[in-house]
Structure formats: structure tokens, C-alpha cells
Design an enzyme around this catalytic site. Structure first.
Site, short mmCIF file in Angstrom:
data_model
loop_
_atom_site.label_atom_id
_atom_site.label_comp_id
_atom_site.label_asym_id
_atom_site.label_seq_id
_atom_site.Cartn_x
_atom_site.Cartn_y
_atom_site.Cartn_z
N SER A 7 0.85 -1.20 0.00
CA SER A 7 0.00 0.00 0.00
C SER A 7 0.88 1.24 0.00
CB SER A 7 -0.89 0.00 1.24
OG SER A 7 -1.40 1.31 1.42
N HIS A 32 -1.31 -1.38 -4.24
CA HIS A 32 -2.57 -1.04 -3.56
C HIS A 32 -2.63 0.47 -3.36
CE1 HIS A 32 -5.98 -2.00 -0.89
NE2 HIS A 32 -5.54 -1.00 -0.13
N ASP A 34 -4.87 3.62 -2.00
CA ASP A 34 -5.95 3.98 -1.09
C ASP A 34 -6.52 5.35 -1.42
OD1 ASP A 34 -6.09 1.74 0.79
OD2 ASP A 34 -4.02 2.28 1.28
N MET A 36 -9.17 8.08 -0.34
CA MET A 36 -9.97 8.48 0.83
C MET A 36 -10.59 9.85 0.58
SD MET A 36 -7.51 7.36 3.95
CE MET A 36 -6.67 5.78 3.97
N HIS A 65 -8.50 0.93 -3.89
CA HIS A 65 -9.41 0.75 -2.75
C HIS A 65 -10.14 2.08 -2.50
CE1 HIS A 65 -9.53 -0.19 1.89
NE2 HIS A 65 -10.74 -0.09 1.37
N MET A 67 -12.29 4.28 -0.57
CA MET A 67 -12.91 4.55 0.74
C MET A 67 -13.64 5.87 0.61
SD MET A 67 -9.71 3.27 3.01
CE MET A 67 -8.61 3.41 1.63
N MET A 136 -11.46 -5.83 5.89
CA MET A 136 -10.66 -4.80 6.58
C MET A 136 -10.33 -5.31 7.98
SD MET A 136 -10.11 -2.30 4.54
CE MET A 136 -9.22 -1.31 5.76
N GLY A 143 -3.04 4.50 7.85
CA GLY A 143 -2.08 3.41 7.88
C GLY A 143 -1.53 3.27 9.30
N ASP A 174 -6.57 -6.26 4.66
CA ASP A 174 -5.92 -4.94 4.63
C ASP A 174 -5.99 -4.29 6.02
OD1 ASP A 174 -5.00 -2.42 3.95
OD2 ASP A 174 -6.74 -1.86 2.73
N GLY A 175 -4.81 -3.96 6.54
CA GLY A 175 -4.76 -3.20 7.78
C GLY A 175 -3.99 -3.90 8.89
N GLY A 176 -2.87 -3.30 9.27
CA GLY A 176 -2.11 -3.80 10.42
C GLY A 176 -1.39 -5.12 10.19
N GLY A 196 1.24 -1.80 4.24
CA GLY A 196 1.72 -0.45 4.02
C GLY A 196 2.94 -0.16 4.86
#
Ligand code: DX5
Ligand code: ZN
Length: 221
Positions: A7, A32, A34, A36, A65, A67, A136, A143, A174-176, A196
Site C-alpha cells: 500500500s 494497492h 488507497d 480516501m 481501494h 474509501m 478490513m 495506515g 488490509d490493515g495492520g 503499508g
């Protein structure tokens, strides 16, 4: 095979070209991106003009992605700007079936994302239309957040449902995600990993190689 989607949210935007080239050269599978909007999520990033510039030199598929609220207003723009996959959030799409058709008509792969609090059963009537589901594992917007452990059960249940229906739908998470928890995410059933900060806040070359090594080990099991 398990795929890696770095990401660029965690990249240095002033050196975006180099930041993308470095992960492409070392063998990532997607980029990826993002998007937003400051409404659906409390942050702003980039839109079609930046995507268009990236698509001129990127060699890997662009996994975008969205958002944002009312993504249906921008599908054609993102498609024209070079998106290979467009992911919309189920929470922002009252006419999800129509939105998915719109993505397909633009010749782009279609995916739906679920926030951590959105149950899996919301996919029941749409899953067969999708190339990918994005689970998610943080609340979208930033991030560098901590992985929410209950996401693992959701991934497992989605994997079971995909097998039960005999589908080829990809499961993206996706995430963490980092080198410490990615094995559990893969073992739960994910096959597209977004990372990311675990890539760009470290040496991207080494990090991508380490992720890929873990993917290889998992595939052998
Ligand atoms: C979060 C974004 C993610 C983010 C992941 O809202 O959708 O793609 O970049 O970043 P890390 O891997 O740092 O959690
Ligand atoms: Zn994302």
C-alpha cells in the site's frame, strides 16, 4: 499462490515513482492505492489524476481501494485512469449490485470491502459477482493501525463459504499486517495481503522479500 499488494499510503508521496518501482522490481504482485474522501473516512489522499500518472509507469496491476461515499459517480473516471481492480465499500453502496455491474462494464475487476463491524452475511446475494472480497482488519482511514484479531475468524468463515460455493473469489486482507501476523492471516484463508507500513516504514526491498519468503513457506505446508 499468495499475492502481495504494497500500500503506497505509507510511501513517500514526493518520491512515488521510485517507491513503486522498488517494490515492483523485487516482485510484488499488485500496487494497492488507497483513495480516501474525507467523508466515509476521516482522511484525504488522492484521486484519478494521480492514479493516471502512476499508471503510466507502473507495471503491476493497480488495485484501487475506494474509501468514499457515492463511488458510483467515479467508477468510469478511475477505470480510465488505469485501475485494474476497483474495490468499493459495502457500507457506501445502497445499490451494490448495480455498482458492481458498472465496474464490470468498465472492464475492471470488481471487489467489495467490509469494515470490521460489517458482518459477512451482507455478501450473501452478491458474492458470486465478485472477483475479490476485502476484509478490513482495521477501521479504514489511516495506515499504521493495529490489526484487529477478530478479523481472523471472519477470514476463516469467508474461506469456508467460498469453498462451499466452489468459487475462485480472492480474499484480500488490509490493515495492520506485518511479518509477525501475516502467517495467521494466510492460515485463516487470505490470498492477497496488503501491507503499508510493514513495507515502507522499513527497507522495502528486504520487507517484500521477507513477506514473499513467508508466502513460499506457507504454500509448502
Ligand atoms: C487503511 C488502508 C490501508 C493502509 C494499510 O485505511 O486501507 O490500505 O494503507 O496500512 P498498514 O499496512 O500500515 O495498516
Ligand atoms: Zn487499503
Amino acid at each position: 499462490m499468495i499475492k502481495l499488494a504494497p500500500s503506497i499510503l505509507a510511501a513517500d508521496f514526493a518520491r512515488l515513482k521510485e517507491e513503486i518501482e522498488v517494490v515492483e522490481k523485487v516482485g510484488c504482485d499488485y500496487i494497492h492505492i488507497d483513495v480516501m474522501d474525507g467523508h466515509f473516512v476521516p482522511n484525504l489522499t488522492l484521486g484519478p489524476p494521480v492514479l493516471q500518472s502512476i499508471s503510466k509507469y507502473a507495471t503491476k496491476p493497480l488495485d484501487v481501494h475506494l474509501m468514499m461515499t457515492e463511488p458510483e459517480k467515479y467508477i468510469e473516471l478511475f477505470a480510465k485512469a488505469g485501475a485494474d481492480i476497483l474495490t468499493v465499500h459495502i457500507e457506501t453502496c445502497p445499490h451494490l449490485h448495480r455498482t458492481i455491474q458498472q465496474i464490470r462494464n468498465a472492464n475492471v475487476k470488481a471487489a467489495v470491502a467490509l469494515n470490521p463491524a460489517t458482518p459477512l452475511h451482507t455478501l450473501e446475494c452478491i458474492i458470486e459477482e465478485l472477483d475479490m472480497v476485502l476484509i478490513m482488519s482495521v477501521n479504514p482511514g489511516f495506515g499504521g493501525q493495529k490489526f484487529i484479531p477478530s478479523s481472523l475468524v471472519k477470514i476463516q468463515q469467508l474461506r469456508q463459504e467460498i469453498e462451499r460455493r466452489g468459487l475462485k473469489t480472492m480474499i484480500q486482507v488490509d490493515g495492520g499486517i506485518d511479518l509477525g501476523n501475516v502467517e495467521s492471516v494466510i492460515q485463516a484463508g487470505a490470498n492477497v495481503i496488503v501491507a503499508g507500513s510493514a513495507i515502507y516504514n522499513h527497507d522495502p526491498v528486504t520487507s517484500v522479500q521477507q513477506f514473499k519468503q513467508i508466502f513460499k513457506n506457507e504454500a509448502r505446508k
